[in-house]
Each structure stands twice: as structure tokens, then as C-alpha cells.
Design an enzyme around this catalytic site. Structure first.
Site, mmCIF file in Angstrom:
data_model
loop_
_atom_site.group_PDB
_atom_site.id
_atom_site.type_symbol
_atom_site.label_atom_id
_atom_site.label_comp_id
_atom_site.label_asym_id
_atom_site.label_seq_id
_atom_site.Cartn_x
_atom_site.Cartn_y
_atom_site.Cartn_z
ATOM 1 N N CYS A 38 0.833 -1.206 0.000
ATOM 2 C CA CYS A 38 0.000 0.000 0.000
ATOM 3 C C CYS A 38 0.869 1.258 0.000
ATOM 4 O O CYS A 38 1.476 1.579 -1.026
ATOM 5 C CB CYS A 38 -0.993 -0.049 1.160
ATOM 6 S SG CYS A 38 -2.367 1.108 0.970
ATOM 7 N N GLU B 27 -1.577 -8.892 4.183
ATOM 8 C CA GLU B 27 -1.656 -9.301 5.592
ATOM 9 C C GLU B 27 -3.098 -9.444 6.060
ATOM 10 O O GLU B 27 -3.349 -10.030 7.124
ATOM 11 C CB GLU B 27 -0.890 -8.312 6.475
ATOM 12 C CG GLU B 27 -1.616 -7.041 6.852
ATOM 13 C CD GLU B 27 -1.663 -5.976 5.766
ATOM 14 O OE1 GLU B 27 -2.199 -4.880 6.025
ATOM 15 O OE2 GLU B 27 -1.152 -6.236 4.649
ATOM 16 N N HIS C 209 -3.565 -5.273 0.588
ATOM 17 C CA HIS C 209 -3.014 -5.642 1.901
ATOM 18 C C HIS C 209 -2.988 -7.167 2.059
ATOM 19 O O HIS C 209 -3.940 -7.759 2.583
ATOM 20 C CB HIS C 209 -3.853 -5.011 3.016
ATOM 21 C CG HIS C 209 -3.585 -3.557 3.201
ATOM 22 N ND1 HIS C 209 -2.705 -3.075 4.151
ATOM 23 C CD2 HIS C 209 -4.068 -2.478 2.542
ATOM 24 C CE1 HIS C 209 -2.659 -1.755 4.072
ATOM 25 N NE2 HIS C 209 -3.473 -1.368 3.104
#
Length: 234
Positions: free
Chosen positions: A114, A217, A215
């Protein structure tokens, strides 16, 4: 003895509260180190530091993740600030820019997430769209403050990312109101959203250099980070 690659992850520097304490803290969502660990790496957190120390830090790492976070100061890419730009982390801008340059000099595998992808583009001389809804005409990349959404991205055929993510289209977790505009040197676009927004960048030379606007994660898909860890272990 297990020998996992050591992956540095950059962090926030924020005022925070826990228990009876309220202090300045180096912060990172736990999903970042958990993702690196699940992908086979050892995670170490890198709070903002003197940019002059970046080469010595890079020399001790096997790989680097530049994490998400607030907007980058527009003066770093020669722009006046947009009213919706919230550039609140000058210490991160300076530190992470130095880390990106040090990683390139050391040929250290690097993944930008990002903000991390956007900063990679800026360090390479590129620019950013400061408020994406004005450019694409919708709020689909960040519809609700503080809530991740998902939207489809399309890897560009023939790129290293497309070899890693061979689907014609995949839905990814997203939360951003800025995006890459003019491309930085030595980078190529390797994924886009349906509206044309740049969703991933990769280096056009040897080595592992990747930025994703989404993202990973926040997802169960380990492929991107596993590729970083594999490159770091090589």
C-alpha cells in the site's frame, strides 16, 4: 538448526494507550509479522530511525517489507498538498525512503504494501494521485473509513506477478485513497483494477522488487509473501 530468512518490517510511530500507559510507541498491526512467520520468515520490526543508518540495517536483513500507513508528503514528489492528503509521518517518509534506497544498493528482496508501494514509486522519481475518487469517479478502493473492502485486480500477462498469481482476476483486501500516477524509473505495472488504477508494480531488472496496493496481511493468500521469503532465502 532452523535457518529462516530475517525479514524486516517498517512500523508506525504513534501515540498509543495500553493498560495504564499512554506513550509514544512503535506500532504495527500484528497481521504483518504473522504473515511473514506463516510464509516461513523471521519477522523483525524496524521503527523509524536515522536515515543514515539504513545501509547498515539493510546489510543485516535477508528481506524487507515496507508496510502501509499514512499519506506520503507531497513535496517528496514535487506536488502541492491536496485538501484530503494527510501526510502525518515525516519520520517514516525519510526513514523508509532511505531503506528503499539501501535495499536497492544491497540487492535486498523488497515488498512494498500500500503506502510502501507508493513510496517505492516516489523514491524512483514517480508521482501519486492524491485523492483517487476524483480520478476514477467512485469510492470503491476505500468506501468506509477504518474498514477494509475487497475488489478485483488483474495481473498483467507476462509479468513476474502474473507468474506468481496466474488467475486472470482475483479479489484482494484494499484500503487506499491514493495511487500511483507517473511511474518511477526501473518499475513496470504488473496489476491493475478494472478502473485502470495501478494495483502492483515490479522491478524491470533482476532480483525481487514488488509493490502491491492491496493488503496481503489481511488475507489468507500467502503467495506474495512466500515469494519474498523464498527470494530472501536464496
Amino acid at each position: 538448526m532452523e535457518n529462516r530468512p530475517l525479514i524486516g518490517i517498517t512500523t508506525y510511530l504513534e501515540r498509543a494507550r495500553w493498560g495504564v500507559w499512554e506513550q509514544s510507541a512503535a506500532l504495527l498491526p500484528a497481521a504483518y509479522p504473522a504473515l511473514v512467520q506463516a510464509a516461513g520468515g523471521l519477522a523483525v520490526l524496524l521503527p523509524p530511525d536515522d536515515p543514515g543508518r539504513a545501509p547498515s540495517v539493510a546489510a543485516r536483513l535477508d528481506g524487507l517489507v515496507v508496510a502501509g500507513g499514512p499519506d506520503i508528503a507531497p513535496d517528496r514528489y514535487g506536488a502541492e498538498p491536496h485538501p484530503r492528503t494527510a501526510a502525518t509521518a515525516p519520520e517514516r517518509d525519510a526513514w523508509e525512503s532511505a531503506l528503499i534506497r539501501a535495499a536497492a544498493a544491497a540487492r535486498l528482496p523488497l515488498l512494498g504494501v500500500c503506502r510502501g508501494m507508493q513510496l517505492l514509486n516516489v523514491v524512483r522519481g514517480g508521482t501519486l494521485v492524491q485523492h483517487l475518487p476524483e480520478a476514477v469517479g467512485h469510492q470503491g478502493h476505500c468506501p468506509t473509513p477504518g474498514v477494509f473492502t475487497r475488489h478485483p485486480v488483474r495481473p498483467v500477462p507476462g509479468t513476474a506477478l502474473a507468474a506468481l498469481l496466474p488467475e486472470a482476476e482475483l479479489a484482494v483486501p484494499t484500503y487506499h485513497h491514493q495511487a500511483v500516477d507517473r511511474l518511477g524509473s526501473g518499475l513496470r505495472v504488473c496489476a491493475r483494477a478494472a478502473d485502470g488504477t495501478v494495483e502492483a508494480l515490479e522491478g524491470d531488472g533482476p532480483g525481487f522488487l514488488l509493490g502491491v496496493q492491496w493488503h496481503p496481511e489481511r488475507d489468507g493468500d500467502l503467495r506474495v509473501v512466500r515469494a519474498l521469503v523464498a527470494a530472501a532465502g536464496g
